[in-house]
Motif scaffolding. Sequence first.
Motif, PDB file in Angstrom:
ATOM      1  N   TYR A  24       1.076  -1.210   0.174  1.00  0.00           N
ATOM      2  CA  TYR A  24       0.079  -0.145   0.108  1.00  0.00           C
ATOM      3  C   TYR A  24       0.770   1.193  -0.082  1.00  0.00           C
ATOM      4  N   ASN A  26       1.269   4.961   0.848  1.00  0.00           N
ATOM      5  CA  ASN A  26       0.738   5.937   1.931  1.00  0.00           C
ATOM      6  C   ASN A  26       0.068   7.183   1.296  1.00  0.00           C
ATOM      7  N   ILE A  33      -6.187   3.816   4.109  1.00  0.00           N
ATOM      8  CA  ILE A  33      -5.651   3.077   4.846  1.00  0.00           C
ATOM      9  C   ILE A  33      -6.737   2.168   5.786  1.00  0.00           C
ATOM     10  N   TYR A  34      -7.698   2.720   6.126  1.00  0.00           N
ATOM     11  CA  TYR A  34      -8.756   2.264   6.984  1.00  0.00           C
ATOM     12  C   TYR A  34      -9.474   1.032   6.053  1.00  0.00           C
ATOM     13  N   GLN A  37      -6.903  -1.847   5.847  1.00  0.00           N
ATOM     14  CA  GLN A  37      -6.656  -2.333   7.189  1.00  0.00           C
ATOM     15  C   GLN A  37      -7.841  -3.397   7.585  1.00  0.00           C
ATOM     16  N   THR A  38      -9.111  -2.826   7.140  1.00  0.00           N
ATOM     17  CA  THR A  38     -10.291  -3.681   7.451  1.00  0.00           C
ATOM     18  C   THR A  38      -9.979  -4.948   6.796  1.00  0.00           C
ATOM     19  N   ALA A  40      -7.450  -6.401   5.423  1.00  0.00           N
ATOM     20  CA  ALA A  40      -6.249  -7.119   5.932  1.00  0.00           C
ATOM     21  C   ALA A  40      -6.607  -7.935   7.183  1.00  0.00           C
ATOM     22  N   ARG A  41      -7.194  -7.348   7.940  1.00  0.00           N
ATOM     23  CA  ARG A  41      -7.900  -7.936   9.254  1.00  0.00           C
ATOM     24  C   ARG A  41      -8.749  -9.237   9.069  1.00  0.00           C
ATOM     25  N   THR A  46      -0.964  -9.281   5.701  1.00  0.00           N
ATOM     26  CA  THR A  46       0.100  -8.460   6.317  1.00  0.00           C
ATOM     27  C   THR A  46       0.091  -7.277   5.368  1.00  0.00           C
ATOM     28  N   ILE A  47       0.310  -5.977   5.957  1.00  0.00           N
ATOM     29  CA  ILE A  47       0.388  -4.976   5.137  1.00  0.00           C
ATOM     30  C   ILE A  47       1.813  -4.221   5.260  1.00  0.00           C
TER      31      ILE A  47
END
Length: 72
Positions: A24, A26, A33-34, A37-38, A40-41, A46-47
Amino acid sequence: MEIPNMGKKSFLRLEPSYGHIILYGNYDNLQSIYTIQTFARECEATITVMKNGEHWFHTEEQMKFLDQWICS
């Protein structure tokens, strides 16, 4: 699972023994990023975040980072 507005050139490696690995930038102006991350969870990914990276990796610096990331 789908990620809204995920472009074809977004980088997601599928590693059977390691799970999902996401690269990703920045400064991505298409995905927050949210959102990443969502996702990815939910898939235990892994990010890796590239400083000064964008949604489309195209500069010499970004392509070098991408190449190193792929080989790591």
